[in-house]
Scaffold this motif. Sequence first.
Motif, PDB file in Angstrom:
ATOM      1  N   ALA A 125       0.812  -1.216   0.000  1.00  0.00           N
ATOM      2  CA  ALA A 125       0.000   0.000   0.000  1.00  0.00           C
ATOM      3  C   ALA A 125       0.848   1.269   0.000  1.00  0.00           C
ATOM      4  O   ALA A 125       0.553   2.220  -0.723  1.00  0.00           O
ATOM      5  CB  ALA A 125      -0.959   0.007   1.189  1.00  0.00           C
ATOM      6  N   GLY A 126       1.899   1.301   0.799  1.00  0.00           N
ATOM      7  CA  GLY A 126       2.753   2.487   0.854  1.00  0.00           C
ATOM      8  C   GLY A 126       3.448   2.753  -0.471  1.00  0.00           C
ATOM      9  O   GLY A 126       3.549   3.893  -0.923  1.00  0.00           O
ATOM     10  N   GLY A 127       3.923   1.685  -1.094  1.00  0.00           N
ATOM     11  CA  GLY A 127       4.564   1.834  -2.400  1.00  0.00           C
ATOM     12  C   GLY A 127       3.590   2.290  -3.466  1.00  0.00           C
ATOM     13  O   GLY A 127       3.923   3.128  -4.310  1.00  0.00           O
ATOM     14  N   MET A 128       2.382   1.765  -3.435  1.00  0.00           N
ATOM     15  CA  MET A 128       1.382   2.179  -4.421  1.00  0.00           C
ATOM     16  C   MET A 128       0.944   3.627  -4.183  1.00  0.00           C
ATOM     17  O   MET A 128       0.654   4.357  -5.139  1.00  0.00           O
ATOM     18  CB  MET A 128       0.202   1.220  -4.399  1.00  0.00           C
ATOM     19  N   LEU A 129       0.916   4.062  -2.936  1.00  0.00           N
ATOM     20  CA  LEU A 129       0.623   5.461  -2.624  1.00  0.00           C
ATOM     21  C   LEU A 129       1.710   6.366  -3.193  1.00  0.00           C
ATOM     22  O   LEU A 129       1.415   7.400  -3.809  1.00  0.00           O
ATOM     23  CB  LEU A 129       0.513   5.649  -1.109  1.00  0.00           C
ATOM     24  N   LEU A 130       2.959   5.983  -3.019  1.00  0.00           N
ATOM     25  CA  LEU A 130       4.080   6.751  -3.551  1.00  0.00           C
ATOM     26  C   LEU A 130       4.028   6.802  -5.079  1.00  0.00           C
ATOM     27  O   LEU A 130       4.229   7.859  -5.685  1.00  0.00           O
ATOM     28  CB  LEU A 130       5.387   6.118  -3.078  1.00  0.00           C
ATOM     29  N   ALA A 131       3.734   5.678  -5.702  1.00  0.00           N
ATOM     30  CA  ALA A 131       3.608   5.631  -7.159  1.00  0.00           C
ATOM     31  C   ALA A 131       2.431   6.490  -7.624  1.00  0.00           C
ATOM     32  O   ALA A 131       2.499   7.138  -8.678  1.00  0.00           O
ATOM     33  CB  ALA A 131       3.429   4.194  -7.629  1.00  0.00           C
ATOM     34  N   GLY A 132       1.362   6.537  -6.863  1.00  0.00           N
ATOM     35  CA  GLY A 132       0.223   7.391  -7.199  1.00  0.00           C
ATOM     36  C   GLY A 132       0.581   8.865  -7.165  1.00  0.00           C
ATOM     37  O   GLY A 132       0.112   9.644  -7.997  1.00  0.00           O
ATOM     38  N   CYS A 133       1.420   9.249  -6.219  1.00  0.00           N
ATOM     39  CA  CYS A 133       1.884  10.646  -6.177  1.00  0.00           C
ATOM     40  C   CYS A 133       2.697  10.979  -7.426  1.00  0.00           C
ATOM     41  O   CYS A 133       2.551  12.059  -8.000  1.00  0.00           O
ATOM     42  CB  CYS A 133       2.711  10.903  -4.922  1.00  0.00           C
ATOM     43  N   GLY A 134       3.543  10.056  -7.860  1.00  0.00           N
ATOM     44  CA  GLY A 134       4.309  10.264  -9.089  1.00  0.00           C
ATOM     45  C   GLY A 134       3.414  10.362 -10.310  1.00  0.00           C
ATOM     46  O   GLY A 134       3.607  11.219 -11.175  1.00  0.00           O
ATOM     47  N   ALA A 135       2.407   9.497 -10.387  1.00  0.00           N
ATOM     48  CA  ALA A 135       1.469   9.551 -11.511  1.00  0.00           C
ATOM     49  C   ALA A 135       0.668  10.854 -11.492  1.00  0.00           C
ATOM     50  O   ALA A 135       0.403  11.448 -12.546  1.00  0.00           O
ATOM     51  CB  ALA A 135       0.529   8.355 -11.457  1.00  0.00           C
ATOM     52  N   GLY A 136       0.310  11.323 -10.312  1.00  0.00           N
ATOM     53  CA  GLY A 136      -0.411  12.589 -10.197  1.00  0.00           C
ATOM     54  C   GLY A 136       0.419  13.769 -10.668  1.00  0.00           C
ATOM     55  O   GLY A 136      -0.092  14.686 -11.319  1.00  0.00           O
ATOM     56  N   LEU A 137       1.715  13.775 -10.351  1.00  0.00           N
ATOM     57  CA  LEU A 137       2.591  14.851 -10.831  1.00  0.00           C
ATOM     58  C   LEU A 137       2.703  14.824 -12.354  1.00  0.00           C
ATOM     59  O   LEU A 137       2.723  15.864 -13.004  1.00  0.00           O
ATOM     60  CB  LEU A 137       3.976  14.740 -10.199  1.00  0.00           C
ATOM     61  N   TRP A 138       2.783  13.629 -12.921  1.00  0.00           N
ATOM     62  CA  TRP A 138       2.844  13.527 -14.373  1.00  0.00           C
ATOM     63  C   TRP A 138       1.551  14.052 -15.004  1.00  0.00           C
ATOM     64  O   TRP A 138       1.579  14.780 -15.998  1.00  0.00           O
ATOM     65  CB  TRP A 138       3.092  12.077 -14.783  1.00  0.00           C
ATOM     66  N   LEU A 139       0.398  13.707 -14.424  1.00  0.00           N
ATOM     67  CA  LEU A 139      -0.883  14.193 -14.932  1.00  0.00           C
ATOM     68  C   LEU A 139      -0.992  15.710 -14.812  1.00  0.00           C
ATOM     69  O   LEU A 139      -1.505  16.385 -15.710  1.00  0.00           O
ATOM     70  CB  LEU A 139      -2.041  13.527 -14.180  1.00  0.00           C
ATOM     71  N   LYS A 140      -0.518  16.268 -13.696  1.00  0.00           N
ATOM     72  CA  LYS A 140      -0.555  17.715 -13.509  1.00  0.00           C
ATOM     73  C   LYS A 140       0.323  18.415 -14.545  1.00  0.00           C
ATOM     74  O   LYS A 140      -0.056  19.444 -15.103  1.00  0.00           O
ATOM     75  CB  LYS A 140      -0.086  18.095 -12.117  1.00  0.00           C
ATOM     76  N   SER A 141       1.484  17.861 -14.810  1.00  0.00           N
ATOM     77  CA  SER A 141       2.379  18.434 -15.808  1.00  0.00           C
ATOM     78  C   SER A 141       1.745  18.407 -17.197  1.00  0.00           C
ATOM     79  O   SER A 141       1.826  19.379 -17.951  1.00  0.00           O
ATOM     80  CB  SER A 141       3.701  17.686 -15.824  1.00  0.00           C
TER      81      SER A 141
END
Length: 174
Positions: A125-141
């Motif tokens: 779960a923690g790793g998937m949360l971290l990966a979700g933050c990375g995906a969110g930054l890519w989407l924001k960009s």
Amino acid sequence: MARAGRGERGGQGLARVAAVVRAGAAPLWWLGVLAAGAGVCVPGLTGRRIGVLAGAVAFLVAAAVVAVVRRRRHAALAEAASRAGRYDILQDRAVTVREWRRGRRWWLLLAFLVALGSAWVIPAAGGMLLAGCGAGLWLKSAWFRRRFERDALLWVPVGKGAAEYRTTGVAAGR
């Protein structure tokens, strides 16, 4: 004598806004995937199935929240952007990304270790949360580039705090 981050004749060092937003996406994504992969190997207190399902929810929520947060601030700064000066120095994307990552490497390591350690309680779960933050930054960009950088590129002064954006390009300084 010139201050740090400023050119010889009073110009400022400028970094591309989309590159600054996207700089954390790849390390967060890959560290999250690595932590989630390692977390699946540990049974944890809740069990793998619950951990992976909770991680999937955390991934989706984190990606959505990170992609949406501060959009109004970016929009306001983009609308009020001024034209970059003649002596402003435009920083390459690779330099921007490298400097962002270098300045935050300890925070990235700490986030990875926390995500890895959380696998003992809720696997992956923690790793998937971290990966979700990375995906969110890519989407924001991607949102930022589509919405604001059609005719003019947006730049932010290098250093602490972004109080204003600057523009370059065909339609800069409208």
